[in-house]
Every structure is written in structure tokens, then in C-alpha cells.
Motif scaffolding. Structure first.
Motif, PDB file in Angstrom:
ATOM      1  N   LYS A 357       0.830  -1.200   0.000  1.00 30.76           N
ATOM      2  CA  LYS A 357       0.000   0.000   0.000  1.00 30.76           C
ATOM      3  C   LYS A 357       0.867   1.254   0.000  1.00 30.76           C
ATOM      4  CE  LYS A 357      -3.809   2.174   2.524  1.00 30.76           C
ATOM      5  NZ  LYS A 357      -4.716   2.075   3.705  1.00 30.76           N
ATOM      6  N   GLU A 358       1.931   1.235   0.803  1.00 27.58           N
ATOM      7  CA  GLU A 358       2.841   2.377   0.883  1.00 27.58           C
ATOM      8  C   GLU A 358       3.557   2.607  -0.449  1.00 27.58           C
ATOM      9  OE1 GLU A 358       6.663   3.935   3.533  1.00 27.58           O
ATOM     10  OE2 GLU A 358       5.980   1.866   3.699  1.00 27.58           O
ATOM     11  N   ARG A 359       3.929   1.514  -1.103  1.00 24.35           N
ATOM     12  CA  ARG A 359       4.638   1.618  -2.388  1.00 24.35           C
ATOM     13  C   ARG A 359       3.769   2.324  -3.427  1.00 24.35           C
ATOM     14  NH1 ARG A 359       5.288  -2.054  -6.575  1.00 24.35           N
ATOM     15  NH2 ARG A 359       4.243  -3.736  -5.428  1.00 24.35           N
ATOM     16  N   PHE A 360       2.497   1.957  -3.493  1.00 23.41           N
ATOM     17  CA  PHE A 360       1.618   2.595  -4.470  1.00 23.41           C
ATOM     18  C   PHE A 360       1.335   4.045  -4.101  1.00 23.41           C
ATOM     19  CE2 PHE A 360       0.064  -1.907  -5.311  1.00 23.41           C
ATOM     20  CZ  PHE A 360       0.818  -2.021  -6.470  1.00 23.41           C
ATOM     21  N   SER A 361       1.286   4.340  -2.806  1.00 19.51           N
ATOM     22  CA  SER A 361       1.044   5.721  -2.385  1.00 19.51           C
ATOM     23  C   SER A 361       2.221   6.625  -2.742  1.00 19.51           C
ATOM     24  CB  SER A 361       0.784   5.778  -0.876  1.00 19.51           C
ATOM     25  OG  SER A 361       1.980   5.539  -0.144  1.00 19.51           O
ATOM     26  N   LYS A 362       3.408   6.017  -2.923  1.00 20.05           N
ATOM     27  CA  LYS A 362       4.609   6.793  -3.231  1.00 20.05           C
ATOM     28  C   LYS A 362       4.953   6.822  -4.720  1.00 20.05           C
ATOM     29  CE  LYS A 362       6.919   6.468   1.254  1.00 20.05           C
ATOM     30  NZ  LYS A 362       8.133   6.017   1.973  1.00 20.05           N
ATOM     31  N   GLY A 363       4.053   6.299  -5.552  1.00 22.83           N
ATOM     32  CA  GLY A 363       4.268   6.464  -6.985  1.00 22.83           C
ATOM     33  C   GLY A 363       4.403   5.215  -7.813  1.00 22.83           C
ATOM     34  N   ALA A 364       4.420   4.013  -7.196  1.00 20.89           N
ATOM     35  CA  ALA A 364       4.438   2.784  -8.004  1.00 20.89           C
ATOM     36  C   ALA A 364       3.113   2.667  -8.751  1.00 20.89           C
ATOM     37  CB  ALA A 364       4.649   1.569  -7.104  1.00 20.89           C
ATOM     38  N   ILE A 365       3.156   2.108  -9.947  1.00 21.18           N
ATOM     39  CA  ILE A 365       1.952   2.017 -10.778  1.00 21.18           C
ATOM     40  C   ILE A 365       1.352   0.623 -10.656  1.00 21.18           C
ATOM     41  CG2 ILE A 365       1.032   2.249 -13.116  1.00 21.18           C
ATOM     42  CD1 ILE A 365       3.292   4.195 -13.705  1.00 21.18           C
ATOM     43  N   ASN A 366       0.053   0.568 -10.402  1.00 29.11           N
ATOM     44  CA  ASN A 366      -0.630  -0.682 -10.063  1.00 29.11           C
ATOM     45  C   ASN A 366      -1.359  -1.278 -11.263  1.00 29.11           C
ATOM     46  OD1 ASN A 366      -1.661  -2.809  -8.617  1.00 29.11           O
ATOM     47  ND2 ASN A 366      -3.258  -1.622  -7.593  1.00 29.11           N
ATOM     48  N   PHE A 367      -0.606  -1.688 -12.286  1.00 28.54           N
ATOM     49  CA  PHE A 367      -1.223  -2.408 -13.394  1.00 28.54           C
ATOM     50  C   PHE A 367      -1.562  -3.817 -12.927  1.00 28.54           C
ATOM     51  CE2 PHE A 367       1.147   0.690 -16.087  1.00 28.54           C
ATOM     52  CZ  PHE A 367       0.052   1.196 -16.773  1.00 28.54           C
ATOM     53  N   SER A 368      -2.780  -4.275 -13.234  1.00 27.12           N
ATOM     54  CA  SER A 368      -3.181  -5.624 -12.828  1.00 27.12           C
ATOM     55  C   SER A 368      -2.428  -6.650 -13.658  1.00 27.12           C
ATOM     56  CB  SER A 368      -4.690  -5.816 -13.007  1.00 27.12           C
ATOM     57  OG  SER A 368      -5.061  -5.623 -14.356  1.00 27.12           O
ATOM     58  N   SER A 369      -2.158  -7.802 -13.055  1.00 28.74           N
ATOM     59  CA  SER A 369      -1.414  -8.843 -13.772  1.00 28.74           C
ATOM     60  C   SER A 369      -2.199 -10.142 -13.756  1.00 28.74           C
ATOM     61  CB  SER A 369      -0.040  -9.070 -13.129  1.00 28.74           C
ATOM     62  OG  SER A 369      -0.185  -9.492 -11.792  1.00 28.74           O
ATOM     63  N   GLN A 370      -2.117 -10.851 -14.860  1.00 25.92           N
ATOM     64  CA  GLN A 370      -2.823 -12.120 -15.014  1.00 25.92           C
ATOM     65  C   GLN A 370      -1.946 -13.062 -15.825  1.00 25.92           C
ATOM     66  OE1 GLN A 370      -6.499 -12.601 -17.587  1.00 25.92           O
ATOM     67  NE2 GLN A 370      -7.489 -12.375 -15.599  1.00 25.92           N
ATOM     68  N   GLU A 371      -1.751 -14.267 -15.338  1.00 27.05           N
ATOM     69  CA  GLU A 371      -0.910 -15.239 -16.027  1.00 27.05           C
ATOM     70  C   GLU A 371      -1.777 -16.372 -16.559  1.00 27.05           C
ATOM     71  OE1 GLU A 371       2.946 -18.182 -15.214  1.00 27.05           O
ATOM     72  OE2 GLU A 371       2.003 -17.113 -13.557  1.00 27.05           O
ATOM     73  N   VAL A 372      -1.591 -16.681 -17.835  1.00 24.12           N
ATOM     74  CA  VAL A 372      -2.340 -17.774 -18.463  1.00 24.12           C
ATOM     75  C   VAL A 372      -1.392 -18.954 -18.657  1.00 24.12           C
ATOM     76  CG1 VAL A 372      -3.670 -18.495 -20.479  1.00 24.12           C
ATOM     77  CG2 VAL A 372      -3.868 -16.150 -19.634  1.00 24.12           C
ATOM     78  N   LYS A 373      -1.760 -20.102 -18.112  1.00 24.20           N
ATOM     79  CA  LYS A 373      -0.944 -21.311 -18.243  1.00 24.20           C
ATOM     80  C   LYS A 373      -1.782 -22.424 -18.856  1.00 24.20           C
ATOM     81  CE  LYS A 373       2.237 -22.556 -15.464  1.00 24.20           C
ATOM     82  NZ  LYS A 373       3.018 -23.065 -14.314  1.00 24.20           N
ATOM     83  N   PHE A 374      -1.133 -23.238 -19.664  1.00 25.36           N
ATOM     84  CA  PHE A 374      -1.817 -24.365 -20.295  1.00 25.36           C
ATOM     85  C   PHE A 374      -1.694 -25.617 -19.444  1.00 25.36           C
ATOM     86  CE2 PHE A 374      -1.018 -21.565 -23.871  1.00 25.36           C
ATOM     87  CZ  PHE A 374      -2.215 -21.633 -24.562  1.00 25.36           C
ATOM     88  N   LYS A 375      -2.787 -26.353 -19.347  1.00 25.28           N
ATOM     89  CA  LYS A 375      -2.730 -27.701 -18.779  1.00 25.28           C
ATOM     90  C   LYS A 375      -2.344 -28.636 -19.918  1.00 25.28           C
ATOM     91  CE  LYS A 375      -6.527 -26.834 -15.533  1.00 25.28           C
ATOM     92  NZ  LYS A 375      -7.919 -27.215 -15.155  1.00 25.28           N
ATOM     93  N   LEU A 376      -1.302 -29.425 -19.722  1.00 19.68           N
ATOM     94  CA  LEU A 376      -0.774 -30.278 -20.781  1.00 19.68           C
ATOM     95  C   LEU A 376      -0.912 -31.742 -20.411  1.00 19.68           C
ATOM     96  CD1 LEU A 376       2.545 -28.292 -21.377  1.00 19.68           C
ATOM     97  CD2 LEU A 376       0.382 -27.996 -22.591  1.00 19.68           C
ATOM     98  N   ASP A 377      -1.117 -32.586 -21.441  1.00 19.19           N
ATOM     99  CA  ASP A 377      -1.113 -34.024 -21.183  1.00 19.19           C
ATOM    100  C   ASP A 377       0.325 -34.539 -21.202  1.00 19.19           C
ATOM    101  OD1 ASP A 377      -0.323 -34.304 -23.829  1.00 19.19           O
ATOM    102  OD2 ASP A 377      -2.265 -35.017 -24.549  1.00 19.19           O
ATOM    103  N   GLU A 378       0.493 -35.853 -21.094  1.00 19.60           N
ATOM    104  CA  GLU A 378       1.841 -36.415 -20.981  1.00 19.60           C
ATOM    105  C   GLU A 378       2.683 -36.190 -22.237  1.00 19.60           C
ATOM    106  OE1 GLU A 378      -1.059 -39.592 -22.307  1.00 19.60           O
ATOM    107  OE2 GLU A 378      -0.958 -38.053 -20.751  1.00 19.60           O
ATOM    108  N   ASN A 379       2.038 -35.875 -23.367  1.00 18.73           N
ATOM    109  CA  ASN A 379       2.766 -35.614 -24.610  1.00 18.73           C
ATOM    110  C   ASN A 379       2.957 -34.121 -24.877  1.00 18.73           C
ATOM    111  OD1 ASN A 379       2.938 -38.424 -25.309  1.00 18.73           O
ATOM    112  ND2 ASN A 379       0.775 -38.339 -25.912  1.00 18.73           N
ATOM    113  N   GLY A 380       2.588 -33.295 -23.898  1.00 22.28           N
ATOM    114  CA  GLY A 380       2.745 -31.849 -24.065  1.00 22.28           C
ATOM    115  C   GLY A 380       1.616 -31.198 -24.828  1.00 22.28           C
TER     116      GLY A 380
END
Length: 690
Positions: A357-380
Motif C-alpha cells: 500500500k505504501e509503495r503505491f502511495s509513493k508512486g508505483a503504478i498498479n497495473f493488474s497482472s494475469q498469467e495464463v498457463k496451459f494444462k498439458l497431457d503427458e505428450n505436451g
């Protein structure tokens, strides 16, 4: 905050070229070929710009080759140069994957991939029984002149079950990463002892009796950071950030170190990791596994519950991790699940959320982040998709790592030798790109968001205010995407200009030496400073540039790997319809990311012109229809049909569909009439007949 001011947006550029002196010498650099076929030679010269090379001037060079380029033109105002390649010094790669086209007495190889390259002639005796349209691995054997086709030989035929492995290895090769390690590197790695001597332990601060644990993804194999916590009394706590001491094992002027520097980073593909270091180091010696003594380099903080750091200590340590947590396990504890370490986890969460909270109050930018990962079978093969969002468990680790990185960089910035700051690999992030930012501000204003551009701090606060107010609204996606695009890219450099996105005056990478070479360099320099014998590396800036270049190559490789899996996954849905969000707009169409699968494809302008004559509206990130007034904007929800999935080109093609009852982009008409659609179809049919 970073130490630069936002520049004025009043630069003008000239495209007028003037001839360069005929006596100029050839420059050495790396050729980067764009998708359009245009090339740029990156020389690395100080204050130098990339040299433009047109396709007809590339000679026998291919993307990524080290070349000599001769300047043929130079812009008198901007200094921009245009050149002709005179020699290939070193090939980046000589093996390629693609399709073979076979005739009676020879074949031609057409490479897969996004960047253009000439077809390779394959003599009949070098075809190795490959048949027409088969996927093959080919080696370039000869290309001496543009007057002749490059010549090659088939190394192997790619069987369907091997396609994924070949494709991933080809992506690594395309981006200059070696698969596997040389025998000499492996010998050096295997010779490193697993036991820790009492002499080495005596040199270090002993944290083995302090509660310590790791928090990582469930499928992680290398644990390069751990956290310790101890109550000190009077409302104070000792929190240690302990990092694997890779520099103890990987020493300068060894084959192991040279290979690590060459790679500079691990590469994370959907089904594998191409590591910077051999497994014996990354997964055994330096991995902070539970119930094992491990050598670490640590930043230790005396801190209050409110996140106030009273003092800190940096130095070499030895730890003994008591437990390995996954992010999911820690998140469950934060959300109320019972655990014998619940008190410690909740305390760390309270402190790190305060730091955040302090970091954002001092100027850090709060872009939301989302990671997309694939579920893979045994052959990829991809069989599903997971969407991972940043939760307090992730933020707990992130904030402690940021604190350590920042503290170490600040310490280094104060060390001087003969009155000068020591060369150090800072991680810096410049202020927003002036041209992109100048275009973004009026665009955001159309949605009611104001920007105070009087200072870097106020710009950051304006970004955060916009992101908070736009959350959950239709314009959120477009404002986040375009806002990110105004930002400069973070790089490594010895010039400490600060990190704008984080709001830090000093920042470096200290916390991931198993997978990043700059962290190894930081460890070595910090150790030398603690020993009062600071390393003064005159090649530091060159090393920083190399690491930045390798980082970008790894990111390109990872993006290509994810795109490959997207296409592979969507092949099963040909002809099916999905809801998506417009993620980009260009003159030739728009991109749509499906909401459920997070897979992006292109809706071409040709397919849209069945309905209307669409044109791109400059500065609006929008296509508009001339007759109906229908508009397609970034961020709009639309329905699409999957019409093509080309795995060789890693390309998805969608068609926009008019979904009855669904929310549609803005239009002056409620719908497109069958008559309008038919008129558009007839126009296209007539063009085809002609």
C-alpha cells in the motif's frame, strides 16, 4: 522516485536522406529482420541507432546473423542510417524446421516461423526420402551469393509425435538459446561438492535455527528464495530474505560461468524450462529444498508490524528450510485455513500488504497482472487453460523480494572508488514514451479520466487513479493495454536512473540468481564491497546490454511458445463460436482474445468488408464502417468464429459474427440487414470473378 523529468512533446522528425561519405568503414552488428522483411543491424555503438537494411541489401544474411554493414545513406537531421550488408561474420543458426516441396529431381524447403527467409534448395540426393509437404528439419550447407539459392540438406523427417519437441527446440534456436550443455560445462557442474565444509560455515551468519520456509508454484523445482521470521520483542520482528548463493559455486573464468553469461537467463516454455545452469546446480546444490543446509546470500530486516524498517543487514548466510509451501497453501492460510504456521504467515501478510500500500502511495503504478498457463497431457498437448491472478500469497513474496532488491541497490549506489560510483547492473525503468503518452492522455480524457503531467509522481498517481476508477468498467481493458504500451521497457544498465514503474530511486535484481545472470553479477559485486575490495568492472555496461538483449530474446521465445500452444489448443474448435474482447486494432483488421480460452486471433479487414467498408480511425484504436457506422474499438466485446489455426505460422484466424441478442459494438443501425450483407458478399464475389 526516478531521477528524470518528463520530457516535452515537441520533437519533429525529418525523413530526408543525404549520402554518407564513401570512405566509411563497415560496422559489425546483429541483423534483426522484421515480419515485413525489413532489417535493422544493431551495432551496440554508444549513442548509435540501429541501421536500416532493405531486403535487397541483406545479401546472404539471415535474421540473427552477426554481419558487417556499410552505411550508404544517413539522415542529416536525425542521424538515422541506412546500410548494405557486405559480409556474414557468423550464422546465428543453420538448422530450420519447415515443409518440403518435392519435384522429380530436387526439393525446396519453406521454413516455418514468422520472420521471412528464402526457400532452401535441396538436391535430390540430400532429400533423405522426404515426400512432398512433409515437415522436416533442414541444415543450411551453402549460400555464397544472392545470385544462387541457398542450398541445404534434410537432417530428419519430423514425425507427428515429435512435432511439439521439434517446435519448442526450434523456438529456442530461433532466439539464440542452446538446448543442453557441453561436456565441459557438465563436468564442471558435476564436480561441485554437495557437502558444505565447516570452514565455509564459519564464514557465514548461521540462520539454521531460525524458522525458514519457501513459497513457490506447485510445479517448481528450483527454489532460489526463502523467508525467515523471528520475534525480537518490543513489537519488532526479524525478517530474512535468503537467496541461493549461486556465486559460491559458479565462479568467474570457468566454462560454467561463460555458458551462464552467454545464456543470461532461463527460458520458460509451456512444457519445459531451458535453464541457465545445469540441473545439478539449479535443482540440487542451490535449490533451497526443505530439511537441507544451504548456502545463501541474505538481506535481513528488523521491522515493525506496520512495515517500518528499523535496520537491515546484508551478508552471506547458511539456512535450513523447515518447510516448502506452495502459493495455494499460503493463500488458504491467509483466507482462514488452520496451520501450525498460521501466526507467522498472517503476520508476514499484514506487513507485506502494508509495504504494498505504501509503495503505491509513493508512486508505483498498479497495473493488474494475469498469467495464463496451459494444462498439458503427458505428450505436451494442451488440454485446458488456467488463469492465475496475483493474490496476497504472491504479493507476500513479491513485496519481500522488492524490499531486498531495493535495499541491495541502495547499498551499492553509495559505494565509491576514487570518488566514483562502482559499475553496477541496476534494473531501471524510464518514464513513459513521450509520443505514446502524448497520444494516450487525450484518449483517456474521452472516457473522463484526467492526467496531471506536472511531474513524474503526479503522472503515476493519475495512472493509479484511472486504473482504480476504471476497474470493472467496459473501458478497463483498453485503458490498461494502452497504458502499458506508453511505458518504457525495463533494462539492465550501469546508469542508475531509477525504476519509474516501481517508484524506486535505486533498484536491482538480487533475488533470482538460479535463472538470471544479472543477479549473479550483483552477488559478486556486493560480496566484494562487503570485503572492502569493490570490483570495478569496465565492461559492466556491455554486460548489461547483453543481459537485456538475452532477456528480450527469452520473452520473444516464451511468447512464441504460448502462441504455439494457443493455436494447437484452438485447432479442436474450428468452426465454433466464442465471445471475445478486441485486444488490438490495425489497418488490416483487429485482434480478438477469447474470454474463456484467452487465445488471440486476427479478424481480417477482408472478412469485415463482407458487411461494410471499414477504415481505421487514426488515434481512436477503432475501425468504422462507411455505410452503417458500425464501430469496432479496442475493449469491445464481440463474437467470433474460429476459421483457421496454422501451427507452422503460429497464427489464428477468426471471423466476426453478428450474434442475435448479444451485445454488439456501437452502430447507427440496430443490425446489419441481410440486404447489406448480401451486397457486401456480391461485391467480394465480383472481385474474385475479375
Amino acid at each position: 522516485m526516478p531521477k528524470k523529468n518528463i520530457p516535452k512533446y515537441n520533437k519533429k522528425k525529418s525523413n530526408k536522406y543525404t549520402p554518407k561519405s564513401k570512405t566509411i568503414e563497415s560496422l559489425k552488428g546483429t541483423l534483426d529482420v522484421t515480419r515485413s522483411g525489413m532489417g535493422y543491424v544493431i551495432t551496440g555503438a554508444e549513442n548509435g541507432k540501429d541501421i536500416l537494411v532493405r531486403p535487397q541489401d541483406m545479401g546472404v544474411a539471415l535474421d540473427g546473423d552477426t554481419v558487417l554493414v556499410k552505411i550508404v545513406k544517413q539522415n542529416a537531421t536525425s542521424g538515422r542510417k541506412e546500410g548494405r550488408i557486405t559480409e556474414v561474420v557468423e550464422r546465428k543458426q543453420t538448422e530450420f524446421i519447415g515443409r518440403i516441396s518435392v519435384s522429380n529431381n530436387f526439393g525446396f524447403f519453406i521454413a516455418s516461423g514468422e520472420k521471412p527467409m528464402p526457400d532452401i534448395y535441396i538436391p535430390k540426393n540430400k532429400l533423405k526420402n522426404a515426400t512432398d509437404k512433409e515437415k522436416v528439419l533442414v541444415r543450411l550447407t551453402k549460400w555464397e551469393s544472392t545470385e544462387k539459392k541457398p542450398e541445404g540438406e534434410v537432417i530428419s523427417i519430423v514425425k507427428p509425435e515429435d512435432e511439439n519437441n521439434f517446435a519448442m527446440n526450434a523456438l529456442l534456436a530461433d532466439n539464440g538459446f542452446t538446448v543442453g550443455f557441453s561436456d565441459e560445462v557438465m563436468r564442471e557442474s558435476d564436480a561441485l561438492p554437495e557437502t558444505i565444509s565447516t570452514k565455509e560455515i564459519a564464514k557465514r551468519k548461521d540462520f539454521r535455527d531460525t524458522l525458514t520456509f519457501t513459497i513457490d508454484p506447485f510445479d517448481a523445482k528450483d527454489f532460489d528464495d526463502a523467508v525467515s521470521i523471528k520475534k525480537m520483542g518490543k513489537g519488532l520482528y526479524e525478517i530474512g530474505v535468503h537467496i541461493a548463493d549461486v556465486s559460491h559455486y559458479v565462479t568467474p573464468k570457468t566454462e560454467l560461468d561463460e555458458e551462464a553469461y552467454k545464456r543470461a537467463t532461463s527460458v520458460y516454455l509451456p512444457d519445459r524450462v531451458n535453464p541457465m545452469l545445469p540441473e545439478h546446480i539449479s535443482n540440487v546444490l542451490c535449490s533451497l529444498r526443505p530439511n537441507e543446509d544451504k548456502l545463501t546470500f541474505s538481506a535481513v530486516f528488523t521491522i515493525t508490524e506496520k512495515g517500518v524498517v528499523k535496520e537491515h543487514w546484508i551478508g552471506k548466510t547458511i539456512i535450513h528450510s523447515n518447510r516448502r509451501f506452495t502459493y495455494e497453501e499460503v493463500q488458504e492460510i491467509i483466507e482462514g485455513k488452520e496451520s501450525d504456521l498460521k501466526e507467522e504467515v498472517l503476520l508476514l501478510n499484514k506487513i507485506t500488504q502494508t509495504l504494498r500500500k505504501e509503495r503505491f502511495s509513493k508512486g508505483a503504478i498498479n497495473f493488474s497482472s494475469q498469467e495464463v498457463k496451459f494444462k498439458l497431457d503427458e505428450n505436451g498437448k494442451p488440454i485446458g487453460i488456467e488463469i492465475k491472478e496475483s493474490k496476497p500469497a504472491h504479493q507476500l513474496v513479491e513485496e519481500l523480494m522488492l524490499l531486498a532488491n531495493r535495499t541491495v541497490a541502495t547499498y551499492a549506489s553509495k559505494i565509491k572508488v576514487k570518488g566514483k560510483e562502482i559499475p553496477f547492473p541496476y534494473r531501471v525503468h524510464d518514464e513513459p514514451d513521450e509520443d505514446k503518452f502524448a497520444a494516450f492522455v487525450p484518449f483517456a480524457r474521452k472516457y473522463g479520466y484526467q492526467f496531471d503531467i506536472s511531474s513524474p509522481e503526479n503522472i503515476a498517481h493519475s495512472f493509479n487513479e484511472m486504473l482504480e476508477k476504471a476497474h470493472g468498467k467496459p473501458e478497463q481493458h483498453i485503458l490498461e493495454q494502452l497504458g502499458i504500451r506508453t511505458m518504457a521497457k525495463a533494462i539492465y544498465t550501469s546508469e542508475n536512473i531509477g525504476h519509474y514503474g516501481l517508484g524506486f530511486d535505486d533498484y536491482c535484481h538480487f533475488t533470482s540468481p538460479i535463472r538470471r545472470y544479472p543477479d549473479v553479477m550483483v552477488h559478486r559485486i556486493i560480496e566484494s564491497c562487503l570485503q572492502e575490495q569493490p570490483i570495478v568492472d569496465k565492461q559492466m555496461e556491455e554486460k548489461c546490454k547483453h543481459c537485456s538483449d538475452r532477456e528480450r530474446a527469452a520473452m520473444d521465445c516464451e511468447r512464441a511458445g504460448n502462441k504455439y500452444k494457443q493455436v494447437e489448443y484452438m485447432q479442436q474448435f474450428l468452426g465454433e463460436e466464442f465471445e471475445g474482447i478486441i485486444s488490438g486494432v490495425a489497418d488490416f483488421g483487429f485482434w480478438v482474445e477469447t474470454i474463456e480460452q484467452k487465445c488471440e486471433g486476427l479478424v481480417s479487414i477482408q472478412s469485415l468488408n463482407f458487411y461494410d467498408d471499414f477504415r481505421s480511425i487514426e488515434g481512436e484504436y477503432m475501425l468504422a464502417g462507411a455505410r452503417t457506422g458500425r464501430k469496432f474499438r479496442m475493449g469491445d466485446k464481440v463474437w467470433i468464429k474460429v476459421v483457421a489455426a496454422n501451427l507452422d505460422k503460429r497464427q489464428l484466424d477468426y471471423e466476426w459474427i453478428l450474434k442475435p441478442g448479444a451485445e454488439q459494438p456501437n452502430t447507427n443501425e440496430q443490425s446489419i440487414t441481410k440486404k447489406t450483407k448480401k451486397k457486401g458478399m456480391n461485391k467480394v464475389s465480383q472481385k474474385k470473378e475479375k
